[in-house]
Design an enzyme around this catalytic site. Sequence first.
Site, mmCIF file in Angstrom:
data_model
loop_
_atom_site.group_PDB
_atom_site.id
_atom_site.type_symbol
_atom_site.label_atom_id
_atom_site.label_comp_id
_atom_site.label_asym_id
_atom_site.label_seq_id
_atom_site.Cartn_x
_atom_site.Cartn_y
_atom_site.Cartn_z
ATOM 1 N N LYS A 17 100.104 142.197 74.691
ATOM 2 C CA LYS A 17 100.037 143.588 74.777
ATOM 3 C C LYS A 17 99.209 143.965 75.986
ATOM 4 C CE LYS A 17 98.292 143.186 70.673
ATOM 5 N NZ LYS A 17 98.342 141.801 70.272
ATOM 6 N N HIS A 42 92.585 140.219 74.733
ATOM 7 C CA HIS A 42 93.693 140.362 75.678
ATOM 8 C C HIS A 42 93.447 139.853 77.178
ATOM 9 C CE1 HIS A 42 93.741 144.160 72.684
ATOM 10 N NE2 HIS A 42 94.464 143.141 72.219
ATOM 11 N N ARG A 140 82.819 152.351 50.801
ATOM 12 C CA ARG A 140 81.803 153.422 51.204
ATOM 13 C C ARG A 140 80.218 153.042 51.472
ATOM 14 N NH1 ARG A 140 84.667 156.297 46.467
ATOM 15 N NH2 ARG A 140 84.289 154.131 45.962
ATOM 16 N N GLN A 221 96.168 143.245 67.554
ATOM 17 C CA GLN A 221 97.051 142.167 66.752
ATOM 18 C C GLN A 221 98.428 142.451 66.464
ATOM 19 O OE1 GLN A 221 93.687 143.787 64.989
ATOM 20 N NE2 GLN A 221 92.952 141.975 66.392
ATOM 21 N N ARG A 302 97.716 127.980 69.412
ATOM 22 C CA ARG A 302 98.164 128.611 68.567
ATOM 23 C C ARG A 302 99.473 127.875 67.891
ATOM 24 N NH1 ARG A 302 97.898 133.200 73.280
ATOM 25 N NH2 ARG A 302 96.034 133.839 73.089
ATOM 26 N N SER A 406 108.970 140.177 80.850
ATOM 27 C CA SER A 406 107.821 139.783 81.798
ATOM 28 C C SER A 406 108.044 138.288 81.969
ATOM 29 C CB SER A 406 106.670 139.923 80.971
ATOM 30 O OG SER A 406 105.777 139.203 81.542
#
Length: 418
Positions: A17, A42, A140, A221, A302, A406
């Site tokens: 991204k 990124h 909260r 993400q 990964r 890409s």
Amino acid sequence: MMAADLIVGIQWGDEGKGKIVDLLAQEYNIVCRYQGGHNAGHTIVVGGKKIALHLIPSGILNPKAVNIIGNGVVVSPEALIEEMKQFDDLDGRLLISDKAHLIFSYHAQIDQAKERMRGKKAIGTTGRGIGPAYADKVSRQGHRVGELKDTKKLQAKIEEYFAINEPYFKALGVEKPDSEQLRKELEFYRDALMPYVIDATNYLWDILELGEHKILLEGAQGTMLDIDHGTYPYVTSSNTIAAGACTGLGLSPKDIGKVIGIAKAYCTRVGNGPFPTEEFGLEGDKLRQQGHEFGTTTGRPRRCGWFDAVAAKYASRINGCDEMAIMKLDVLDGFEKIKVASAYEYEGDRIDYVPSDLENVTPIYIEFDGWESVKGVRKWDDLPVEAKQYIEALEELTQTKIAIISTSPDREDTIVKN
Ligand code: GDP
Ligand code: IMO
Ligand code: MG
């Protein structure tokens, strides 16, 4: 009125991204993050030079772009201040919503303590405190960026929060921050960040109304990590999908224009949870080596596998993708055969949708012929015929137009179709 275009990951994150946001940011003047925190990583490469971003939107490399951290983001002041040091011209180029929630070091401690307690069932979080910070927001008892304006009041609120939650923190082994240290920290954060804090929603409404600037919304993400629509509980704690941009910035669905889904030409996932097309053998290793698939944020290897067209079609639908970008096509260079999951086997049936218990599916593959090299190719016509066939098949299977391809980490090595 103008609309804001959106970039969203359609796999399990790390689709590339950052590269696309950076590329498009050359023509967009406003770039906004709407969810997530410094769990994101990124990597952007311009002219061989690498830069890693976590919280600052990937539009920062366009000197003319204003970069906004929206209310839906959880902001670690410590991480943000550290990241800001890389740039010396942020005045007027970085804005932070006063409604974004703060992440403190105790959130990271809670995150890590819970992961340890989960043992084998650990989610594999980045340990950055993202889940606990969002949990505090929803229950909260969170603290917001705008509260840094009055650090005395904020400190009293944080101390009250610790008093209320004491038994819980004790059980997790999380320590109450020292009062004097907390005071100093908050004042430091105030001085460093308050000059950038604004009402981001009103700012964006004015920009949209004026219609002179192009706005790009940057998802972090990926769709399969979405808190509602991902592989729960193995997800992150925010709405990563396009709809998250509305809540995370204060935009209405009508403010969203074009949606571009980002996918790799194969699949990766970091952390635990279902991943139907994962390859455990040599082919997985080859993808990891050729794709340098090690996390930008945590350095973890990964998990790698084949393109999952069922999941991508689901993601395209849920995000309303007008187009897709297919990243890292060059990583498939030299593979003799390339596989794509076109359907799943599930409870004895063949299905082409994503069930809520994705761990129980087996992918049904179709095979494609590989090619020698696409590395650095910048024109559609220069792609080998097998690569064109592969891209066209992905278009067909996901029912989504592929507009960008890409072929290397570098900004310039990108095919923009038509
Ligand atoms: P993000 O989290 O979606 O922004 O993606 P990451 O930056 O975490 O991971 C993508 C990695 O792939 C980065 O290291 C990029 O530099 C790299 N990358 C992006 N596009 C390409 C490409 O087309 N080819 C190759 N080989 N690497 C790419
Ligand atoms: P970018 O923006 C890939 C994963 C973690 C873990 C799960 C929950 O670079 O694509 P968290 O710390 O968010 O509570 O962890 O989500 N995860 C990512 N995986 N890319 C990311 O961001 C991720 N951010 C979180 O590995 O499985
Ligand atoms: Mg990443």
